[in-house]
Design a protein around this motif. Sequence first.
Motif, PDB file in Angstrom:
ATOM      1  N   PHE C 290       0.815  -1.035   0.047  1.00  0.00           N
ATOM      2  CA  PHE C 290       0.085  -0.180   0.039  1.00  0.00           C
ATOM      3  C   PHE C 290       0.914   1.160  -0.009  1.00  0.00           C
ATOM      4  O   PHE C 290       1.965   1.391   0.406  1.00  0.00           O
ATOM      5  CB  PHE C 290      -0.825  -0.024   1.121  1.00  0.00           C
ATOM      6  N   GLU C 291       0.388   2.158  -0.459  1.00  0.00           N
ATOM      7  CA  GLU C 291       1.399   3.412  -0.702  1.00  0.00           C
ATOM      8  C   GLU C 291       1.499   3.955   0.972  1.00  0.00           C
ATOM      9  O   GLU C 291       2.569   4.568   0.736  1.00  0.00           O
ATOM     10  CB  GLU C 291       0.298   4.653  -1.374  1.00  0.00           C
ATOM     11  N   ASP C 292       0.871   3.632   1.696  1.00  0.00           N
ATOM     12  CA  ASP C 292       1.360   4.271   3.118  1.00  0.00           C
ATOM     13  C   ASP C 292       2.084   3.462   3.653  1.00  0.00           C
ATOM     14  O   ASP C 292       2.623   3.453   4.795  1.00  0.00           O
ATOM     15  CB  ASP C 292       0.237   4.624   4.046  1.00  0.00           C
ATOM     16  N   GLY C 293       2.779   2.510   2.942  1.00  0.00           N
ATOM     17  CA  GLY C 293       3.561   1.395   3.486  1.00  0.00           C
ATOM     18  C   GLY C 293       3.219  -0.060   4.180  1.00  0.00           C
ATOM     19  O   GLY C 293       3.946  -1.010   4.411  1.00  0.00           O
ATOM     20  N   MET C 294       1.872  -0.108   4.286  1.00  0.00           N
ATOM     21  CA  MET C 294       1.372  -1.455   4.915  1.00  0.00           C
ATOM     22  C   MET C 294       1.503  -2.417   3.842  1.00  0.00           C
ATOM     23  O   MET C 294       1.293  -2.169   3.005  1.00  0.00           O
ATOM     24  CB  MET C 294       0.030  -1.149   5.478  1.00  0.00           C
ATOM     25  N   GLY C 295       2.089  -3.586   4.456  1.00  0.00           N
ATOM     26  CA  GLY C 295       1.844  -4.725   3.643  1.00  0.00           C
ATOM     27  C   GLY C 295       3.329  -5.071   3.577  1.00  0.00           C
ATOM     28  O   GLY C 295       4.452  -4.429   4.003  1.00  0.00           O
ATOM     29  N   SER C 296       3.861  -6.241   2.857  1.00  0.00           N
ATOM     30  CA  SER C 296       5.094  -6.591   2.708  1.00  0.00           C
ATOM     31  C   SER C 296       5.335  -7.117   1.228  1.00  0.00           C
ATOM     32  O   SER C 296       4.504  -7.443   0.560  1.00  0.00           O
ATOM     33  CB  SER C 296       5.269  -7.754   3.609  1.00  0.00           C
ATOM     34  N   GLU C 297       6.308  -7.130   0.942  1.00  0.00           N
ATOM     35  CA  GLU C 297       6.878  -7.163  -0.452  1.00  0.00           C
ATOM     36  C   GLU C 297       6.755  -8.720  -0.942  1.00  0.00           C
ATOM     37  O   GLU C 297       6.795  -9.230  -1.969  1.00  0.00           O
ATOM     38  CB  GLU C 297       8.246  -6.706  -1.029  1.00  0.00           C
ATOM     39  N   ALA C 298       6.870  -9.593   0.172  1.00  0.00           N
ATOM     40  CA  ALA C 298       6.603 -10.831   0.083  1.00  0.00           C
ATOM     41  C   ALA C 298       5.812 -11.524   1.149  1.00  0.00           C
ATOM     42  O   ALA C 298       5.821 -10.981   2.267  1.00  0.00           O
ATOM     43  CB  ALA C 298       8.070 -11.669  -0.251  1.00  0.00           C
TER      44      ALA C 298
END
Lengths: 280, 298, 426
Positions: C290-298
């Motif tokens: 997410f644009e605000d940084g939530m989540g992870s690339e894997a």
Amino acid sequence: MRNRTNRAELVARVALNSLLLLLVVVWVIPYIFTLASSFKPQSEIFRLPIRLLPESTFTGNYEFLVTQYPYLRWYMNTILITAIQTTVSMFFCGIAGYAFAKYEFRFKKTLFMLVLISLMLPIQVLITPLFIQMARLQWLDTYRAVLIPFAVQPFFIFLMRQYMLSVPDDLLHSGRIDGCTELGIFVRIVAPIQRSAFAIVGILSFVGAWTSFLWPVIVLRSRDMYVLNVGIATMVGPYNVPYGAVLAASSLATIPIIVFFLLMQRNFIDGMTAGALKSA
Amino acid sequence: MTTRLPGWLNQKNSAPYLFVAPFFILFLSFWVYPVFYSLYLSIQRATGLGPMQFVGLDNYVRLIGDPRFLKSLANTSVFAFGSVLLQVPIGLALALAFNSTLTHRLRGFYRVAYFLPIITPGVVVGIMFSVIYEFDYGLLNQLVRSVGLDPIPWIRSPDYAMGSILLLGIWIWTGLKALYLLAGLQSIPKDYYESAVIDGASPSQQFLRITLPQLRPILMFVIIQTVIGSYALFDQVWVLTEGGPRDATLTMTMYLYEVGFQQFRLGYSAAIGYSIVFIVLGLTLVLLTAFKGLKDQA
Amino acid sequence: MRRNRVIVLAAFLTGIALAGLHASGEAEASLPEIEFWTYADNRAQWLEDISVAFEEETGADVTISVLPFAQMHDQLQSALFAGTGAPDIVDVNIYQFGRFTTGERTGFVALNDYLTASTVSDLYTSAALAPWTWEGEYYGLGNELNPTFMYYRWDLLEEAGIETPIETWEGFIEAGQQYVERTGKLFTWVEPNAWQPWFFLSMDGGGFFDESGEVAFDHELGRRVLQMMHDWIYVHEIAGIAPLDPPAQYGALGAGDYAVTFGASWYQGFLKDNVSELSGKWMMQHQPVFEDGMGSEAGAVGGTAMLITEQAADPDLAWRFISYANLDTDNLAEAFRRFNLFPTYRPMWDDPVLYQPDAYFNGQKPGEWISEAGSAIPAYNPSPYWFPIAPHFANNVLNPVVLGDMDVEQAMREGMESARALLEDY
């Protein structure tokens, strides 16, 4: 007056039969569709618009079925188990019913009460402990486990007894005078005249064994030991269902029993309704 | 074949015991023992591998608060009573149709067609209908679409799933009911009707005053059998919906199987088994009393 | 005469019966035997091939059996219960292991002694052991590092003028809308019954459980991801409901009906097997965040470990086979070549064979991607309750939201309540 009634009757006849025939079509379509689709490649089964009959006879599903699954083994298992179950039922329920009908012996009333009582309990209460018993006896995954616990059904004993009551005592008596053993009397005198009773129990047993699922799926665990119903059920999972092969499997599994039914219609229907009438 | 056995083994006296012995040996080992063992199991915690622990009535108390058990109870009961309300009237109508002189010639043919589902294994029925009920390509939705309606989520939506199972039940069992009722109809003495006609009774009066009362025992049998049989519903639903979606078609027997043989909570599943027994026996008693009451009134 | 025939028939059938009653065959072995159960054909094939050398060396007879996923685990459980019929070694799926931890014994042999003996515990990431650990005992070695990726048809996206890689979910939605506009086809799909995509996309928020093992899937990231998946279908209209079964899914991919899909690294093998005609047209990239940084690339999902059952005749021999399959560089290289299985065995990570370009993925080096993504996988909280909770989530939360029957708020709330109730009995 007569003409009017005849015409009215004709109209009614045509109307009623048309309705019933339409219903017959509705009832029979699933079978036709299943059989027909078993000859279609997978992409043809699921497509719009639907076609009942296949474009050409495609045997790929059947090939897949017998090469990818131990289907023939399942078939053998089912035939074997059904044959044994049916014979065992006819014989042991027959003599037990005969005993209750034609003999006087101590505890007869009590024992028969027990037969009736065991009719009342639904099997759900039995399957969990029976499973544990099978595990302890190391009978899991064997034919024994499928056959033995339910080999002699109380309902058939009850039914046989009802039929046997009408056997004339004189016949038994003369058999004894001739020096026949008790078992001999049963086999050579009583059985031949009770052919329809045996046919009914045999047929009901056969149908029961061929269509049985809950108990086999609990005790049969390895693929080679499955009966048809269990095997086919395992072909249908959440992933990768080979519908063509499944429908082929289903068609093959149903054909023997339908053929058997068509050949012995009257006995079948008498059998099923006899159970009802005698119990009601 | 004439053999003489020693006098003390008087055939006539010992034969009956020998004849009923096979049943009773099996009965003791695989009915009496499991029935009591099941009761014992139901008061234990017997989960997974390892020894059991006594927990008293804990399992039963849990069942009362177990939403999935309650859901399965609701589902199965809806199926039971729905089946009675649907299959018995239709079966009766079919039986009357079969009994009529108008259908005399084709009667055998009809009996066969409507009877086929009974001899078809439940698993096969489930598979046949999973293809028919399929949302995108199934036979039923194609029909639905051809009359201009939106496709119906027969087994995809929890709102429709149970209805679809009831519909399936009609397909499977109505023929059998019709046959039972037909046998019942055929055993009503014709002179009852003849004297009624002489007295000027209309067909509907004949139906209400003669047919129905005469059919009472067989109707009772059919209704009770339907109700009891419904609590054993397993095969078809297992293959068709696996109890879903969201437990909408979870039957009591399926829940028992899942708890016992997938989760391996054998004590809990024994308690479920006994609960089914209590419910079925209770319902049977209620129905029998209700019928007796009706009979006494008549 | 007819009666005699009946008797003969009865005798004949009884004969068959007696024969049948003994037909549950027990093999008599003079050689040491290893019976191995797995549920994946490709693994079975690999195991068959590598066991040839093992058999020569040890004189053992190795039998590999493939059983369908659900049946295998069911059968294993009842064989363990019955005390007989279980194999020596079995591939237990990561989420099925919890089935065996509900009783007093698990039914498996603890590997602690073996692991310390060969000091292998230094050689594996904790992710390889944690999911198969119970009450301080290690029972299985996870065989693969399985980070998740976004797989896309670079040729279709290029044609539609979409730039890759796609970094954010917001960008993903825009790209999707552009794709739909330009091509009239759907961008991706959502499966209404598979909890895995939701899980690995929202792993950074904790997955299904919190640290203390309590059910906690209603965390913020989880809600956002679920809402997003719903909106893809009903708001932005860039996604469809996935075809129900894998053959239909691969069929749709083959026909070009969808351009993007998500999956773990082991999914690459399935793509290669089932849509081989699309070789060269797929590429992989990290998951958007997410644009605000939530989540992870894997994220990570799935996994299998080899476990030794308590019925193994010779646990030492069984362990030798497991080490042979999991700690041998040649064998692991072979597994990677066949189905892109990236090993959890650290010494292997420098082996160049893992970093070969893959023609299927247009020359990308999956090995590089996997090892890079490996470090981005968030720690997740394992739990023995996967087995009931994951499908519960799929049926009661994911399914109604994806099918449009319930909103996320309600589904999460009711799902959590029923999940807690479900676990009370465990």
